[in-house]
Design a protein around this motif. Structure first.
Motif, PDB file in Angstrom:
ATOM      1  N   MET A 212      27.332  34.930  42.295  1.00  0.00           N
ATOM      2  CA  MET A 212      27.211  36.129  41.326  1.00  0.00           C
ATOM      3  C   MET A 212      28.519  36.083  40.643  1.00  0.00           C
ATOM      4  SD  MET A 212      24.963  39.231  42.119  1.00  0.00           S
ATOM      5  CE  MET A 212      26.049  39.809  43.766  1.00  0.00           C
ATOM      6  N   LEU A 213      29.215  36.295  41.785  1.00  0.00           N
ATOM      7  CA  LEU A 213      30.810  37.134  41.254  1.00  0.00           C
ATOM      8  C   LEU A 213      31.659  35.917  41.326  1.00  0.00           C
ATOM      9  CD1 LEU A 213      31.107  39.632  45.148  1.00  0.00           C
ATOM     10  CD2 LEU A 213      29.834  39.934  42.810  1.00  0.00           C
ATOM     11  N   THR A 214      31.853  34.923  40.927  1.00  0.00           N
ATOM     12  CA  THR A 214      32.660  34.394  40.157  1.00  0.00           C
ATOM     13  C   THR A 214      32.489  33.533  39.778  1.00  0.00           C
ATOM     14  OG1 THR A 214      32.739  33.618  43.121  1.00  0.00           O
ATOM     15  CG2 THR A 214      33.804  31.919  41.183  1.00  0.00           C
ATOM     16  N   PRO A 215      32.862  33.729  38.342  1.00  0.00           N
ATOM     17  CA  PRO A 215      32.882  33.340  36.758  1.00  0.00           C
ATOM     18  C   PRO A 215      32.702  31.693  36.285  1.00  0.00           C
ATOM     19  CG  PRO A 215      35.242  34.718  37.412  1.00  0.00           C
ATOM     20  CD  PRO A 215      34.309  34.434  38.423  1.00  0.00           C
TER      21      PRO A 215
ATOM     22  N   THR B 254      36.744  33.748  45.491  1.00  0.00           N
ATOM     23  CA  THR B 254      37.929  33.890  44.892  1.00  0.00           C
ATOM     24  C   THR B 254      37.761  35.340  43.898  1.00  0.00           C
ATOM     25  OG1 THR B 254      36.906  32.376  43.125  1.00  0.00           O
ATOM     26  CG2 THR B 254      38.044  31.727  44.320  1.00  0.00           C
ATOM     27  N   VAL B 255      37.486  35.627  44.595  1.00  0.00           N
ATOM     28  CA  VAL B 255      37.439  37.338  43.933  1.00  0.00           C
ATOM     29  C   VAL B 255      38.086  38.919  44.765  1.00  0.00           C
ATOM     30  CG1 VAL B 255      35.258  36.999  42.214  1.00  0.00           C
ATOM     31  CG2 VAL B 255      35.220  38.250  44.365  1.00  0.00           C
ATOM     32  N   SER B 256      38.056  39.658  44.404  1.00  0.00           N
ATOM     33  CA  SER B 256      38.272  41.201  45.417  1.00  0.00           C
ATOM     34  C   SER B 256      37.953  41.148  46.367  1.00  0.00           C
ATOM     35  CB  SER B 256      39.239  41.909  44.398  1.00  0.00           C
ATOM     36  OG  SER B 256      38.074  43.325  44.022  1.00  0.00           O
ATOM     37  N   PRO B 257      38.543  41.907  47.646  1.00  0.00           N
ATOM     38  CA  PRO B 257      38.037  42.166  48.635  1.00  0.00           C
ATOM     39  C   PRO B 257      36.502  43.275  48.293  1.00  0.00           C
ATOM     40  CG  PRO B 257      40.177  42.098  48.996  1.00  0.00           C
ATOM     41  CD  PRO B 257      39.710  41.742  47.873  1.00  0.00           C
ATOM     42  N   GLU B 258      36.535  44.402  46.997  1.00  0.00           N
ATOM     43  CA  GLU B 258      36.448  45.588  46.428  1.00  0.00           C
ATOM     44  C   GLU B 258      34.784  44.689  45.937  1.00  0.00           C
ATOM     45  OE1 GLU B 258      40.939  47.098  47.311  1.00  0.00           O
ATOM     46  OE2 GLU B 258      39.407  45.061  46.073  1.00  0.00           O
ATOM     47  N   THR B 259      34.859  44.094  45.112  1.00  0.00           N
ATOM     48  CA  THR B 259      33.994  43.315  44.450  1.00  0.00           C
ATOM     49  C   THR B 259      33.012  42.361  45.678  1.00  0.00           C
ATOM     50  OG1 THR B 259      35.285  42.380  42.503  1.00  0.00           O
ATOM     51  CG2 THR B 259      33.710  41.564  42.563  1.00  0.00           C
ATOM     52  N   VAL B 260      33.196  42.150  46.915  1.00  0.00           N
ATOM     53  CA  VAL B 260      32.902  41.435  47.737  1.00  0.00           C
ATOM     54  C   VAL B 260      32.458  42.422  48.204  1.00  0.00           C
ATOM     55  CG1 VAL B 260      32.835  40.122  50.069  1.00  0.00           C
ATOM     56  CG2 VAL B 260      34.015  38.868  47.736  1.00  0.00           C
ATOM     57  N   PHE B 261      32.867  43.721  48.567  1.00  0.00           N
ATOM     58  CA  PHE B 261      32.644  44.294  49.319  1.00  0.00           C
ATOM     59  C   PHE B 261      30.856  45.536  48.609  1.00  0.00           C
ATOM     60  CE2 PHE B 261      31.754  49.160  51.379  1.00  0.00           C
ATOM     61  CZ  PHE B 261      32.241  49.163  52.836  1.00  0.00           C
ATOM     62  N   ASP B 262      31.378  46.244  47.697  1.00  0.00           N
ATOM     63  CA  ASP B 262      29.995  46.242  46.653  1.00  0.00           C
ATOM     64  C   ASP B 262      29.335  45.625  46.094  1.00  0.00           C
ATOM     65  OD1 ASP B 262      32.085  47.694  46.632  1.00  0.00           O
ATOM     66  OD2 ASP B 262      32.968  48.157  44.374  1.00  0.00           O
ATOM     67  N   ALA B 263      28.706  44.530  46.522  1.00  0.00           N
ATOM     68  CA  ALA B 263      27.695  43.369  46.228  1.00  0.00           C
ATOM     69  C   ALA B 263      27.216  43.525  47.540  1.00  0.00           C
ATOM     70  CB  ALA B 263      28.537  41.734  46.462  1.00  0.00           C
ATOM     71  N   TRP B 264      27.005  44.278  48.691  1.00  0.00           N
ATOM     72  CA  TRP B 264      26.510  44.915  49.602  1.00  0.00           C
ATOM     73  C   TRP B 264      25.872  45.744  49.849  1.00  0.00           C
ATOM     74  CZ3 TRP B 264      24.709  41.206  53.404  1.00  0.00           C
ATOM     75  CH2 TRP B 264      25.898  39.749  52.935  1.00  0.00           C
ATOM     76  N   LEU B 265      26.081  46.701  48.856  1.00  0.00           N
ATOM     77  CA  LEU B 265      25.978  48.013  48.455  1.00  0.00           C
ATOM     78  C   LEU B 265      25.421  48.648  47.042  1.00  0.00           C
ATOM     79  CD1 LEU B 265      28.497  50.012  50.930  1.00  0.00           C
ATOM     80  CD2 LEU B 265      26.237  48.971  51.463  1.00  0.00           C
ATOM     81  N   ASP B 266      25.645  48.159  46.049  1.00  0.00           N
ATOM     82  CA  ASP B 266      24.916  47.962  44.652  1.00  0.00           C
ATOM     83  C   ASP B 266      23.833  47.428  44.657  1.00  0.00           C
ATOM     84  OD1 ASP B 266      24.319  47.458  42.445  1.00  0.00           O
ATOM     85  OD2 ASP B 266      25.929  47.601  41.778  1.00  0.00           O
TER      86      ASP B 266
END
Length: 153
Positions: free
Chosen positions: A148-151, A18-30
């Motif tokens: 982790m990403l979902t409020p 339920t978060v943006s594609p950018e947010t999910v993508f960044d979770a793999w590289l940060d």
């Protein structure tokens, strides 16, 4: 020797976020985020195991190393980034042991409520007995990324 694509074993996982594609993508590289969700996943599957190293060089040709402590040893996968197309696609080798060759491809599609992640892990046929275990591990990791990403209220 690398198996032909038709001979490879494939683990496939789909997860809605339920978060943006950018947010999910960044979770793999940060590295900070990867450490957080990977440590939670490892702790769930192997209680008492501690995340040790998360090293990420997030560029095509760059490498990563993730290690944890298991039975007094430090072990974990390494890999090389093959494709980084933010926020749509991420592909990398996943080498659980020296000499093994597998490739993980992550596609992220936007949806009206966030995005859908589809992860495909292509492995050598020698890993066939571990297909269910590998799929379960990726499901567990996607669930921890989601938490982790979902409020939460």
């Amino acid at each position: 020797m690398t198996a032909e694509p038709s001979e490879r074993i494939v683990a496939r996982v789909t997860h809605d976020f339920t978060v943006s594609p950018e947010t999910v993508f960044d979770a793999w590289l940060d590295a900070k985020l990867v450490r957080q969700w990977m440590a939670a996943s490892i702790a769930e599957s192997a209680p008492g195991t501690e995340m040790r190293t998360v090293s990420i060089d997030a560029r095509v040709g760059g490498t990563f190393t993730f290690t944890d402590s298991r039975d007094e040893d430090e072990t974990g996968p390494t890999g090389t980034y093959l494709q980084i197309d933010r926020p749509r696609r991420l592909a990398f080798t996943w080498l659980p042991e020296p000499g093994e060759h597998s490739v993980v491809t992550i596609d992220i599609e936007p949806t009206s409520t966030g995005c859908t992640l589809t992860l495909v892990h292509e492995m050598e046929p020698t890993w066939a007995d571990y297909l269910d275990q590998t799929t379960a591990a990726w499901v567990r990791m996607a669930n921890h990324i989601d938490r982790m990403l979902t409020p939460r209220p």
